[in-house]
Scaffold this motif. Structure first.
Motif, PDB file in Angstrom:
ATOM      1  N   TYR A  37       0.731  -1.213   0.016  1.00  0.00           N
ATOM      2  CA  TYR A  37      -0.013  -0.011   0.121  1.00  0.00           C
ATOM      3  C   TYR A  37       0.827   1.239   0.211  1.00  0.00           C
ATOM      4  O   TYR A  37       0.627   2.310  -0.709  1.00  0.00           O
ATOM      5  CB  TYR A  37      -0.865  -0.009   1.077  1.00  0.00           C
ATOM      6  N   GLY A  38       2.034   1.277   0.646  1.00  0.00           N
ATOM      7  CA  GLY A  38       3.038   2.280   0.706  1.00  0.00           C
ATOM      8  C   GLY A  38       3.224   2.859  -0.711  1.00  0.00           C
ATOM      9  O   GLY A  38       3.539   3.928  -1.016  1.00  0.00           O
ATOM     10  N   SER A  39       3.423   1.661  -1.739  1.00  0.00           N
ATOM     11  CA  SER A  39       3.985   2.073  -2.766  1.00  0.00           C
ATOM     12  C   SER A  39       2.952   3.022  -3.567  1.00  0.00           C
ATOM     13  O   SER A  39       3.379   3.688  -4.537  1.00  0.00           O
ATOM     14  CB  SER A  39       4.198   0.805  -3.431  1.00  0.00           C
ATOM     15  N   PHE A  40       1.575   2.900  -3.197  1.00  0.00           N
ATOM     16  CA  PHE A  40       0.821   4.090  -4.221  1.00  0.00           C
ATOM     17  C   PHE A  40       0.923   5.333  -3.667  1.00  0.00           C
ATOM     18  O   PHE A  40       0.528   6.190  -4.470  1.00  0.00           O
ATOM     19  CB  PHE A  40      -0.732   3.385  -3.725  1.00  0.00           C
ATOM     20  N   VAL A  41       1.216   5.249  -2.282  1.00  0.00           N
ATOM     21  CA  VAL A  41       1.663   6.871  -1.787  1.00  0.00           C
ATOM     22  C   VAL A  41       2.727   7.222  -2.746  1.00  0.00           C
ATOM     23  O   VAL A  41       2.877   8.292  -3.185  1.00  0.00           O
ATOM     24  CB  VAL A  41       2.073   6.960  -0.454  1.00  0.00           C
ATOM     25  N   THR A  42       3.528   6.205  -3.074  1.00  0.00           N
ATOM     26  CA  THR A  42       4.717   7.005  -4.054  1.00  0.00           C
ATOM     27  C   THR A  42       4.486   7.225  -5.215  1.00  0.00           C
ATOM     28  O   THR A  42       4.875   8.053  -5.789  1.00  0.00           O
ATOM     29  CB  THR A  42       5.885   5.578  -3.831  1.00  0.00           C
ATOM     30  N   ILE A  43       3.479   6.463  -5.982  1.00  0.00           N
ATOM     31  CA  ILE A  43       3.110   6.717  -6.915  1.00  0.00           C
ATOM     32  C   ILE A  43       2.576   8.146  -7.148  1.00  0.00           C
ATOM     33  O   ILE A  43       2.759   8.772  -7.934  1.00  0.00           O
ATOM     34  CB  ILE A  43       2.013   5.567  -7.582  1.00  0.00           C
ATOM     35  N   GLY A  44       1.801   8.589  -6.115  1.00  0.00           N
ATOM     36  CA  GLY A  44       1.297   9.828  -6.052  1.00  0.00           C
ATOM     37  C   GLY A  44       2.385  10.799  -5.889  1.00  0.00           C
ATOM     38  O   GLY A  44       2.542  11.839  -6.632  1.00  0.00           O
ATOM     39  N   VAL A  69      -4.262   7.742 -11.331  1.00  0.00           N
ATOM     40  CA  VAL A  69      -3.083   6.977 -11.655  1.00  0.00           C
ATOM     41  C   VAL A  69      -2.847   6.038 -10.559  1.00  0.00           C
ATOM     42  O   VAL A  69      -2.800   4.690 -11.011  1.00  0.00           O
ATOM     43  CB  VAL A  69      -1.670   7.583 -11.685  1.00  0.00           C
ATOM     44  N   GLY A  70      -3.069   6.424  -9.308  1.00  0.00           N
ATOM     45  CA  GLY A  70      -2.900   5.674  -8.106  1.00  0.00           C
ATOM     46  C   GLY A  70      -4.129   4.603  -8.332  1.00  0.00           C
ATOM     47  O   GLY A  70      -3.987   3.286  -7.871  1.00  0.00           O
ATOM     48  N   GLY A  71      -5.257   5.062  -8.649  1.00  0.00           N
ATOM     49  CA  GLY A  71      -6.426   4.264  -8.540  1.00  0.00           C
ATOM     50  C   GLY A  71      -6.440   3.023  -9.667  1.00  0.00           C
ATOM     51  O   GLY A  71      -6.775   1.710  -9.419  1.00  0.00           O
ATOM     52  N   LEU A  72      -5.933   3.668 -10.768  1.00  0.00           N
ATOM     53  CA  LEU A  72      -5.849   2.400 -11.851  1.00  0.00           C
ATOM     54  C   LEU A  72      -4.797   1.468 -11.487  1.00  0.00           C
ATOM     55  O   LEU A  72      -5.011   0.284 -11.966  1.00  0.00           O
ATOM     56  CB  LEU A  72      -5.535   3.153 -13.188  1.00  0.00           C
ATOM     57  N   SER A  73      -3.599   1.782 -10.956  1.00  0.00           N
ATOM     58  CA  SER A  73      -2.599   0.990 -10.635  1.00  0.00           C
ATOM     59  C   SER A  73      -3.136  -0.105  -9.616  1.00  0.00           C
ATOM     60  O   SER A  73      -2.996  -1.319  -9.614  1.00  0.00           O
ATOM     61  CB  SER A  73      -1.250   1.522  -9.953  1.00  0.00           C
ATOM     62  N   SER A  74      -3.827   0.488  -8.626  1.00  0.00           N
ATOM     63  CA  SER A  74      -4.447  -0.257  -7.440  1.00  0.00           C
ATOM     64  C   SER A  74      -5.339  -1.407  -8.201  1.00  0.00           C
ATOM     65  O   SER A  74      -5.633  -2.677  -7.756  1.00  0.00           O
ATOM     66  CB  SER A  74      -5.090   0.448  -6.325  1.00  0.00           C
ATOM     67  N   VAL A  75      -6.458  -1.041  -9.151  1.00  0.00           N
ATOM     68  CA  VAL A  75      -7.109  -1.822  -9.818  1.00  0.00           C
ATOM     69  C   VAL A  75      -6.354  -2.952 -10.475  1.00  0.00           C
ATOM     70  O   VAL A  75      -6.638  -4.180 -10.665  1.00  0.00           O
ATOM     71  CB  VAL A  75      -8.195  -1.094 -10.797  1.00  0.00           C
ATOM     72  N   TRP A 197     -11.124  -0.597  -4.483  1.00  0.00           N
ATOM     73  CA  TRP A 197      -9.825  -0.797  -4.808  1.00  0.00           C
ATOM     74  C   TRP A 197      -9.158   0.529  -5.488  1.00  0.00           C
ATOM     75  O   TRP A 197      -8.060   1.118  -5.263  1.00  0.00           O
ATOM     76  CB  TRP A 197      -9.086  -2.040  -5.629  1.00  0.00           C
ATOM     77  N   PHE A 198      -9.918   1.102  -6.401  1.00  0.00           N
ATOM     78  CA  PHE A 198      -9.819   2.150  -7.033  1.00  0.00           C
ATOM     79  C   PHE A 198      -9.860   3.316  -6.285  1.00  0.00           C
ATOM     80  O   PHE A 198      -8.612   4.274  -6.084  1.00  0.00           O
ATOM     81  CB  PHE A 198     -10.909   2.229  -8.161  1.00  0.00           C
ATOM     82  N   LEU A 199     -10.937   3.501  -5.401  1.00  0.00           N
ATOM     83  CA  LEU A 199     -10.571   4.551  -4.289  1.00  0.00           C
ATOM     84  C   LEU A 199      -9.539   4.439  -3.378  1.00  0.00           C
ATOM     85  O   LEU A 199      -8.807   5.396  -3.069  1.00  0.00           O
ATOM     86  CB  LEU A 199     -11.891   4.384  -3.417  1.00  0.00           C
ATOM     87  N   PHE A 203      -6.906   7.441  -2.823  1.00  0.00           N
ATOM     88  CA  PHE A 203      -6.633   8.215  -1.547  1.00  0.00           C
ATOM     89  C   PHE A 203      -5.261   8.246  -1.311  1.00  0.00           C
ATOM     90  O   PHE A 203      -4.580   9.244  -0.828  1.00  0.00           O
ATOM     91  CB  PHE A 203      -7.449   7.699  -0.579  1.00  0.00           C
ATOM     92  N   ALA A 204      -4.493   7.020  -1.441  1.00  0.00           N
ATOM     93  CA  ALA A 204      -3.000   7.009  -0.995  1.00  0.00           C
ATOM     94  C   ALA A 204      -2.296   8.089  -2.237  1.00  0.00           C
ATOM     95  O   ALA A 204      -1.329   8.699  -1.762  1.00  0.00           O
ATOM     96  CB  ALA A 204      -2.588   5.647  -1.351  1.00  0.00           C
ATOM     97  N   ALA A 205      -2.600   7.788  -3.432  1.00  0.00           N
ATOM     98  CA  ALA A 205      -1.896   8.667  -4.324  1.00  0.00           C
ATOM     99  C   ALA A 205      -2.268  10.169  -4.009  1.00  0.00           C
ATOM    100  O   ALA A 205      -1.193  11.012  -4.002  1.00  0.00           O
ATOM    101  CB  ALA A 205      -2.270   8.270  -5.590  1.00  0.00           C
ATOM    102  N   MET A 206      -3.396  10.430  -3.627  1.00  0.00           N
ATOM    103  CA  MET A 206      -3.737  11.714  -3.506  1.00  0.00           C
ATOM    104  C   MET A 206      -2.982  12.421  -2.180  1.00  0.00           C
ATOM    105  O   MET A 206      -2.346  13.536  -2.269  1.00  0.00           O
ATOM    106  CB  MET A 206      -5.212  12.021  -3.122  1.00  0.00           C
ATOM    107  N   ALA A 207      -2.834  11.397  -1.114  1.00  0.00           N
ATOM    108  CA  ALA A 207      -2.195  12.030  -0.157  1.00  0.00           C
ATOM    109  C   ALA A 207      -0.806  11.901  -0.485  1.00  0.00           C
ATOM    110  O   ALA A 207       0.072  13.056   0.016  1.00  0.00           O
ATOM    111  CB  ALA A 207      -2.546  10.926   1.084  1.00  0.00           C
TER     112      ALA A 207
END
Lengths: 335, 380
Positions: A37-44, A69-75, A197-199, A203-207
């Protein structure tokens, strides 16, 4: 002038609230703790950084792009790997290893991406960059102080309205509570999970894209936050979105403010173990209150009349005892 | 005495094999401990690095100081600050002092086992109370913090820079590559002992009990097995041996620092070996460790050949490769190369005979059998 530590603790707390809500959403749907999950923060972080460097846009503008971008990677992660594994009847431990593997894979992807920025686009601070000084200032305070808590509030209230007032939200809750029963009722559970999962990734990427405005960004910034994110989510009970928001606020604020108190009392060495505070809170939560804040029966605690009755009894008992004591003193002639 | 060098494809094959063997022995030990915990006892340890690092740090820190005190090396003004001079003085004294070297090595192993067991005992407290997912998160976070502690607490191993460790194998000879050969012998012996110890556990009633607890906790409890005690003991044993492996890593490298103890190096790679080889199968895990080490070392050799063709650092491809390898294994072959076998308490032939009873051949039965099977060809 507000203390800068107060400012950063409010920002930190709001960002952790956002991240914890996302982690809780993935946990609610797939019941797997997402180590990647932390990696999605890095994506953002890197989406906003790249957009700033190439187009000169502020992270406030690029936050929705980072969200997508984060949502699509998560999906993609959910559909490509976790669902495939779950359909083959993999155990919980296998799924956890898969998310850990993805986290490691993301390290490779971020490395390749930042190398590309470095060698081909000539962005020489791509591996580690200072906070982007693009934040506006309102009443002498950084804009993120207003935007981050406002985003958390909007997300929490938005999710509350979605989950309680709309048909899709009620379908979401049904598929979380009992997927099989929801399927019988004709709810497309898969669609619900993909949306969650998209949300979560969003959220992670937005943060992460807000993170750029306040902290130094590196390729491991996101995955280093995993302790705090897990702690926030566990404190919230891992099963409640509102619990996660409150957990993130508590963890973020206590990490900075308790460190500050610790430095005042014990000396500057405390600051090195800042990350230990969320870990300690997490351990205490797991041992004392494993279901988290959301399991506390607040109504029972807030039933003030009970507390009143309790104290009244105490007061009566103590006054009686005091009277007896005084009587004995008097009988012995002590005035 | 120098080792001969044999070049093959531009690689010194003897040096490569020794390096491979050393790494394999250490990886084998740690992956076997993870296999005992996760494969047999069903405790998914996502914080393996913490136990290995604990052993390495205590052995490196205490043995170096003790050697400096015994050999009367000047440690003024402080040990960590002038570590390079102290260790070089200590090493030159240890060169002629094999007895002290061996004592230091053994002391390091004992201390590391103690610290590993202590950390394991601490970890077992949540491990027997929490569900797998909560436990995974807790151990991963704890290991992350432990690395932070090692880099933050400077008196222990000198903070982020790390400290050097006295060379306890220095006395064997000064030839090029000769020390590595002796280290390989020692590590190999240690790994073989650990392998047979774990294989013995796996084949004993204890191993079968652990599998029973893993598969059905309630049923094994009903049969009078104390699952809490079994799990706790397994975690303590596995952590103690991980700590010993950590001490050996510190002695082999001659240095210990917090930078090398990440959740990739000693947690994820170890899980890769267990998943690739086959969990709950020691031979499979050994195969997995061997193939991982071979792939890893070979990739390290060849990857720079490609660096002219790709516009990025080739090291990143390694992360991607092993991550996809694990996911592919989980999807296509979740049991690993050698999946778990059902345990048999009797020899296989005896079991087969119990399952399919056959008449035992007796004296003179051969002729009667011939007669009965082909009565037409041999009439009368």
């Amino acid at each position: 002038m507000v203390d800068p530590y107060i400012v950063s603790s409010i920002v930190y707390a709001s960002l952790f609230g956002l991240m914890a809500i996302g982690l809780t959403l993935t946990y609610l749907t797939t019941k797997v703790p997402n180590f990647a999950y932390g990696s999605f923060v890095t994506i953002g972080i890197y989406t906003s950084f790249t957009i700033y460097r190439l187009l000169g846009l502020s992270p406030y503008v690029s936050a929705p792009i980072a969200f997508a971008v984060g949502g699509l990677s998560s999906v993609a992660m959910y559909l490509g790997i976790l669902r495939t594994l779950a359909r083959r009847g993999s155990s919980l431990v296998s799924l956890m290893i898969a998310t850990l593997a993805l986290d490691i894979g993301f390290i490779g992807i971020f490395g390749i991406y930042t190398d590309y920025l470095y060698y081909n686009l000539g962005i020489f601070d791509s591996k580690s960059f200072y906070q982007l000084l693009l934040d506006f200032s309102l009443l002498g305070l950084p804009g993120l102080l207003y935007v981050a808590p406002a985003s958390l509030a909007v997300v929490t209230i938005g999710l509350f309205i979605l989950l309680t007032k709309t048909k899709f939200g009620i379908a979401m809750r049904a598929s979380v509570e009992n997927p099989n029963l929801a399927r019988i009722l004709g709810i497309n559970v898969e669609k619900v999970y993909v949306f969650a999962w998209f949300l979560a990734g969003g959220f992670a990427a937005m943060a992460g894209s807000y993170y750029d405005l306040f902290f130094t960004g590196t390729t491991s910034s996101g995955s280093d936050l995993i302790v705090e994110i897990f702690a926030s989510s566990i404190l919230g009970g891992l099963a409640s979105i509102y619990g996660a928001a409150i957990g993130g606020l508590i963890i973020g604020a206590s990490e900075i403010l308790l460190t500050l108190v610790g430095v005042d009392f014990f000396g500057s060495w405390v600051a090195r173990y800042q990350r230990g505070i969320p870990l300690v809170i997490m351990i205490i939560t797991l041992l004392v209150l494993p279901q988290g804040l959301s399991s506390i029966d607040w109504k029972k605690i807030l039933r003030l009349e009970m507390i009143g009755k309790f104290f009244r009894l105490r007061v009566i008992r103590y006054t009686l005892r005091l009277r007896m004591l005084l009587k004995t003193f008097r009988s012995r002639g002590i005035q | 005495m120098d080792l001969p060098s044999v070049a093959l494809f531009g690689v010194d094959i003897i040096r490569f094999t020794i390096d491979l063997g050393n790494t394999f022995a250490l990886y084998l030990v740690v992956s076997l401990t993870l296999n005992l915990e996760a494969g047999y006892a069903g405790v998914p340890n996502f914080g393996k690095v913490m136990f290995v690092a604990g052993g390495a740090a205590i052995a490196g820190s205490v043995c170096g100081r003790l050697a400096a005190i015994i050999l009367a090396v000047n440690t003024y003004p402080d040990y960590n600050g002038s570590i390079a001079r102290i260790i070089s003085d200590t090493n030159s004294s240890l060169l002629h002092n094999p007895l002290l070297s061996v004592e230091l090595l053994l002391l390091g192993l004992v201390l590391a086992a103690g610290v590993g067991a202590g950390l394991g005992f601490l970890a077992s407290y949540p491990a027997i109370r929490l569900r797998e997912d909560y436990l995974g998160m807790l151990l991963l976070a704890s290991a992350q913090f432990f690395q932070l502690f090692l880099s933050g607490y400077t008196p222990f191993i000198g903070g982020t820079g790390g400290i050097e460790v006295p060379d306890v194998f220095g006395w064997v000879g000064t030839g090029i590559g000769f020390r590595d050969l002796v280290v390989l012998g020692f590590l190999g012996l240690f790994a073989i002992l650990v392998y047979f110890y774990f294989e013995r556990i796996a084949r004993s009633p204890l191993g079968r009990t652990l599998r029973a607890i893993r598969d059905n906790e309630v049923a094994s409890r009903a049969l009078g097995k104390n699952d809490v005690a079994f799990r706790r003991n397994v975690i303590i044993i596995a952590s103690a041996i991980s700590g010993m492996a950590g001490a050996l890593i510190a002695f082999e490298d001659g240095a210990v620092g917090p930078g090398s103890w990440t959740r990739i190096t000693w947690t994820f790679w170890i899980w890769v070996m267990v998943i690739m080889g086959g969990s709950a199968n020691n031979l499979g895990v050994a195969l997995g460790a061997l193939s991982f080490t071979f792939l890893f070392k070979t990739l390290n050799l060849v990857k720079f050949q490609f660096s002219n063709y790709v516009p990025f650092d080739v090291n990143w491809l390694q992360y991607l490769m092993f991550a996809s390898l694990v996911i592919l294994f989980l999807i296509a072959r979740p049991g690993g190369i050698l999946p778990e076998k059902s345990s048999t308490t009797l020899p296989r032939r005896t079991v087969a005979e119990i399952m399919e009873p056959r008449p035992k051949p007796i004296e003179g039965s051969e002729t009667s059998e011939n007669r009965s099977t082909s009565p037409e060809t041999n009439p009368g």
